[in-house]
Design an enzyme around this catalytic site. Structure first.
Site, PDB file in Angstrom:
ATOM      1  CG  HIS A  13      51.937  41.947  31.077  1.00 53.70           C
ATOM      2  ND1 HIS A  13      52.017  40.567  31.071  1.00 53.70           N
ATOM      3  CD2 HIS A  13      51.814  42.301  32.377  1.00 53.70           C
ATOM      4  CE1 HIS A  13      51.930  40.116  32.308  1.00 53.70           C
ATOM      5  NE2 HIS A  13      51.809  41.142  33.133  1.00 53.70           N
ATOM      6  CG  HIS A  68      58.612  42.768  36.623  1.00 54.91           C
ATOM      7  ND1 HIS A  68      57.864  43.454  37.560  1.00 54.91           N
ATOM      8  CD2 HIS A  68      58.007  41.551  36.490  1.00 54.91           C
ATOM      9  CE1 HIS A  68      56.875  42.689  37.972  1.00 54.91           C
ATOM     10  NE2 HIS A  68      56.928  41.534  37.339  1.00 54.91           N
TER      11      HIS A  68
HETATM   12  P1  ATP Z   1      49.398  33.061  37.065  1.00 56.46           P
HETATM   13  O1  ATP Z   1      49.244  33.796  38.382  1.00 56.46           O
HETATM   14  O2  ATP Z   1      48.165  32.385  36.622  1.00 56.46           O
HETATM   15  O3  ATP Z   1      50.590  32.167  37.034  1.00 56.46           O
HETATM   16  P2  ATP Z   1      49.958  35.705  36.043  1.00 56.46           P
HETATM   17  O4  ATP Z   1      50.704  36.015  37.311  1.00 56.46           O
HETATM   18  O5  ATP Z   1      50.554  36.138  34.769  1.00 56.46           O
HETATM   19  O6  ATP Z   1      49.693  34.142  35.925  1.00 56.46           O
HETATM   20  P3  ATP Z   1      47.877  37.133  37.281  1.00 56.46           P
HETATM   21  O7  ATP Z   1      48.201  36.514  38.598  1.00 56.46           O
HETATM   22  O8  ATP Z   1      46.454  37.352  36.916  1.00 56.46           O
HETATM   23  O9  ATP Z   1      48.507  36.305  36.102  1.00 56.46           O
HETATM   24  O10 ATP Z   1      48.663  38.510  37.244  1.00 56.46           O
HETATM   25  C1  ATP Z   1      48.530  39.459  36.216  1.00 56.46           C
HETATM   26  C2  ATP Z   1      49.672  40.447  36.351  1.00 56.46           C
HETATM   27  O11 ATP Z   1      49.597  41.097  37.634  1.00 56.46           O
HETATM   28  C3  ATP Z   1      51.055  39.805  36.315  1.00 56.46           C
HETATM   29  O12 ATP Z   1      51.960  40.724  35.722  1.00 56.46           O
HETATM   30  C4  ATP Z   1      51.421  39.611  37.748  1.00 56.46           C
HETATM   31  O13 ATP Z   1      52.810  39.641  37.962  1.00 56.46           O
HETATM   32  C5  ATP Z   1      50.765  40.806  38.405  1.00 56.46           C
HETATM   33  N1  ATP Z   1      50.336  40.462  39.766  1.00 56.46           N
HETATM   34  C6  ATP Z   1      49.581  39.404  40.126  1.00 56.46           C
HETATM   35  N2  ATP Z   1      49.344  39.369  41.443  1.00 56.46           N
HETATM   36  C7  ATP Z   1      49.959  40.453  41.945  1.00 56.46           C
HETATM   37  C8  ATP Z   1      50.081  40.992  43.259  1.00 56.46           C
HETATM   38  N3  ATP Z   1      49.531  40.401  44.308  1.00 56.46           N
HETATM   39  N4  ATP Z   1      50.790  42.125  43.396  1.00 56.46           N
HETATM   40  C9  ATP Z   1      51.354  42.736  42.324  1.00 56.46           C
HETATM   41  N5  ATP Z   1      51.268  42.281  41.079  1.00 56.46           N
HETATM   42  C10 ATP Z   1      50.596  41.151  40.878  1.00 56.46           C
END
Ligand code: ATP
Ligand code: MG
Length: 179
Positions: free
Chosen positions: A43, A129
């Site tokens: 995504h 990305h």
């Molecule tokens: P995990 O953190 O469990 O390894 P994940 O990063 O895919 O998995 P989430 O942390 O819920 O899951 O993030 C969902 C999406 O939001 C991802 O695309 C992640 O890169 C983005 N994301 C998460 N935290 C942030 C943040 N603090 N700032 C910007 N984007 C974020």
């Protein structure tokens, strides 16, 4: 619940990207040097919201309705033709060398609304990305074949993120069609 706004990808784009990844980064996968993101999870995050109570999330959705009503955003195509690596979080990604202006504007507006609703306030510049690998511990080799994917987008998806033993999984909970 933990949520974020993103562009979902058509299933055939997910498959094509996964096939290219397999051939382009064979040594990473084979050497166990990074953890491939499941293709179903591909995504492009537009704005991370984070934890928000249901009521605030509903208000945020209403504001997205209003935003798209007053400032429509056109559907478009994004060219995924650049590979990047962030050593700090070990993410190897695929994205556009040039971010379409419309997408940049949409991300900025959604980030603003998310922050106003009580979600995460993001200060980093938006770098569109798709995460391909996580926990990538070495600077990745140059990919063997240059990526060139044109991916159409026609809607914004609000995803709920769940963290389980198998890693994150995302559930679409709302979609907005782009004009
Ligand atoms: P995990 O953190 O469990 O390894 P994940 O990063 O895919 O998995 P989430 O942390 O819920 O899951 O993030 C969902 C999406 O939001 C991802 O695309 C992640 O890169 C983005 N994301 C998460 N935290 C942030 C943040 N603090 N700032 C910007 N984007 C974020
Ligand atoms: Mg995360």
């Amino acid at each position: 619940m933990r949520t974020f706004f993103a562009l979902d990808l058509p299933a055939q784009s997910k498959l094509a990207i996964a096939r290219w990844r397999e051939s382009a980064f064979r040594s990473l996968e084979a050497g166990g040097l990074a953890r491939p993101v499941p293709a179903a999870n591909f995504h492009m995050t537009l704005a991370f919201i984070g934890e928000l109570p249901q009521r605030k999330l509903e208000q945020l959705c209403d504001r997205v309705d209003a935003l798209l009503g007053s400032k429509p955003c056109a559907a478009g195509i994004v060219e995924l033709n650049e590979v990047g690596y962030w050593p700090r979080n070990g993410i190897l990604w695929l994205g556009p060398a040039q971010c379409p202006g419309e997408l940049q504007q949409l991300a900025t507006r959604l980030r603003t609304l998310a922050g106003q609703a009580g979600g995460k306030r993001e200060s980093k510049a938006f770098q569109p990305h798709i995460s391909l690998f996580r926990r990538c511990t070495i600077a990745p080799p140059a990919s063997l074949s240059a990526p060139e994917f044109a991916v159409g987008y026609a809607e914004i998806t609000l995803f709920e993120s769940h963290r389980g033993d198998q890693g994150a999984s995302y559930q679409p909970i709302h979609r907005w069609a782009l004009g």
